[in-house]
Design an enzyme around this catalytic site. Structure first.
Site, short mmCIF file in Angstrom:
data_model
loop_
_atom_site.label_atom_id
_atom_site.label_comp_id
_atom_site.label_asym_id
_atom_site.label_seq_id
_atom_site.Cartn_x
_atom_site.Cartn_y
_atom_site.Cartn_z
N ARG A 148 -12.13 4.33 7.80
CA ARG A 148 -10.84 5.03 7.77
C ARG A 148 -10.00 4.54 6.59
O ARG A 148 -10.32 3.52 5.96
CB ARG A 148 -10.08 4.85 9.08
CG ARG A 148 -9.48 3.49 9.29
CD ARG A 148 -8.48 3.54 10.45
NE ARG A 148 -7.53 2.45 10.34
CZ ARG A 148 -7.29 1.57 11.31
NH1 ARG A 148 -7.92 1.67 12.46
NH2 ARG A 148 -6.40 0.62 11.13
N ALA A 166 -11.72 -4.53 4.49
CA ALA A 166 -11.10 -4.69 5.82
C ALA A 166 -9.88 -5.58 5.72
O ALA A 166 -9.91 -6.62 5.06
CB ALA A 166 -12.11 -5.29 6.80
N THR A 168 -2.39 -6.33 9.00
CA THR A 168 -1.06 -6.93 8.80
C THR A 168 -0.55 -7.44 10.15
O THR A 168 -0.86 -6.85 11.20
CB THR A 168 -0.04 -5.92 8.25
OG1 THR A 168 -0.07 -4.74 9.06
CG2 THR A 168 -0.33 -5.54 6.82
N GLN A 205 6.17 -10.35 -0.69
CA GLN A 205 6.93 -9.32 0.05
C GLN A 205 7.63 -9.97 1.22
O GLN A 205 7.02 -10.76 1.95
CB GLN A 205 5.98 -8.21 0.52
CG GLN A 205 6.64 -7.11 1.34
CD GLN A 205 7.69 -6.33 0.57
OE1 GLN A 205 8.84 -6.76 0.46
NE2 GLN A 205 7.33 -5.19 0.01
N TYR A 220 0.26 -12.27 4.94
CA TYR A 220 -0.48 -11.23 4.19
C TYR A 220 -0.46 -11.52 2.69
O TYR A 220 -1.49 -11.43 2.02
CB TYR A 220 0.17 -9.88 4.50
CG TYR A 220 -0.51 -8.67 3.91
CD1 TYR A 220 -1.62 -8.09 4.54
CD2 TYR A 220 -0.03 -8.08 2.74
CE1 TYR A 220 -2.23 -6.96 4.00
CE2 TYR A 220 -0.64 -6.96 2.20
CZ TYR A 220 -1.73 -6.40 2.84
OH TYR A 220 -2.34 -5.27 2.30
N GLY A 257 -1.14 -0.53 -4.78
CA GLY A 257 0.26 -0.44 -4.35
C GLY A 257 0.29 0.23 -2.99
O GLY A 257 -0.69 0.15 -2.24
N TYR A 258 1.39 0.88 -2.66
CA TYR A 258 1.52 1.50 -1.33
C TYR A 258 0.76 2.83 -1.29
O TYR A 258 0.99 3.71 -2.11
CB TYR A 258 2.99 1.70 -0.98
CG TYR A 258 3.63 0.39 -0.56
CD1 TYR A 258 3.82 0.10 0.79
CD2 TYR A 258 3.99 -0.57 -1.50
CE1 TYR A 258 4.36 -1.12 1.18
CE2 TYR A 258 4.54 -1.78 -1.12
CZ TYR A 258 4.73 -2.06 0.22
OH TYR A 258 5.26 -3.26 0.61
#
Ligand code: NAD
Length: 240
Positions: free
Chosen positions: A12, A83, A86, A141, A147, A178-179
């Site tokens: 996924r 894999a 968070t 972050q 993480y 990135g995101y």
């Protein structure tokens, strides 16, 4: 390419896109996954790509899983350590378990998978390992000491292992996405995400296939002189 590839967390999100990209380039792909059997079954039905369950944080499970893949499909040439999980929270609220689980799976998984496959790649004189890091491992972050530490560790792991593989035709590289619009990012609260997107120069989240194309490049002969590098694929969010 005709190579045997394992993509961890490959059923996924970004992993699924990587599995498809490598399959489309001629690899025999096996997608490892950690949890959802039903989702994995649907993935295999839709793509024809085998999915095998094991926990990448479990050392013996990785040795056994990779041996089973080699028995069934042939020697493993390519490993994509994708894999990841968070368990976010500020340090004051982060439990030892939240810390440990992220380190065990995100960073420990890279070690376990490399232990299972790197020796064979070296002996055969060809291999590709691509580790999926993160912009948050490069820049840090808020609320992610676990993480960010694990992902930053992945970047160090990549540079060190690359030196051990270089003379043997085995390249080891990382990608720092990135995101990207996957389930992992869907878990970020909307107001927080809006602020994050506002800071991405291209003005949007990435798509999983945009990460997958970079992985496919690193696995190809075109990238034969690249090792120990980290490719930033982040819409300009962090120019590193
Ligand atoms: P996702 O949550 O959609 O998918 C994660 C995958 O990892 C799943 O297939 C899951 O089964 C697997 N997994 C989790 N724990 C496992 C375990 N113990 N053993 C085996 N498999 C396990 O996440 P995603 O967004 O597709 O992220 C993929 C990778 O990219 C992760 O390493 C993530 O940290 C990294 N990343 C994602 C983003 C993003 O914005 N989505 C940004 C930077 C980095």
């Amino acid at each position: 390419m005709g190579r045997v590839a394992i993509v961890t967390g490959g059923t996924r999100g970004i992993g699924e896109a990587i599995s498809l990209a490598l399959r489309d380039r001629g690899c025999t792909v096996v997608a490892n996954y950690g949890g959802n059997d039903e989702k994995a079954r649907i993935f295999t039905e839709a793509t024809g790509i085998a999915a095998i369950k094991w926990d990448v944080g479990d050392h013996q499970a990785c040795l056994d899983g990779c041996a089973a893949v080699a028995d069934q499909f042939g020697p493993v040439d390519i490993v994509i350590n994708n894999a990841g999980i968070t368990r976010d929270g500020v340090l004051a609220k982060m439990s030892f378990d939240d810390w440990n689980e992220v380190m065990r799976i995100n960073l420990g998984g890279c070690f376990n998978m490399a232990k299972a496959t790197f020796g064979g790649m070296r002996n055969r004189g060809w291999g590709r390992i691509v580790n999926i890091g993160s912009v948050n491992g490069q820049a840090g972050q808020y609320g992610q000491v676990n993480y960010a530490a694990a992902k930053s560790g992945i970047h160090g792991f990549t540079k060190a292992l690359a030196q051990e593989g270089a003379k043997f035709g085995v390249t080891v590289n990382a990608i720092a996405p990135g995101y990207v619009d996957t389930d992992m990012v869907a878990a970020v609260p909307a107001p927080v995400l809006e602020k994050i997107v506002a800071k991405i120069p291209v003005g949007r989240l990435g798509h999983a296939y945009e990460i997958a194309r970079a992985v496919a490049f690193l696995c190809s002969e075109n990238a034969s002189f690249m090792t120990g590098s980290t490719l930033s694929v982040n819409g300009g969010q962090h120019m590193y």
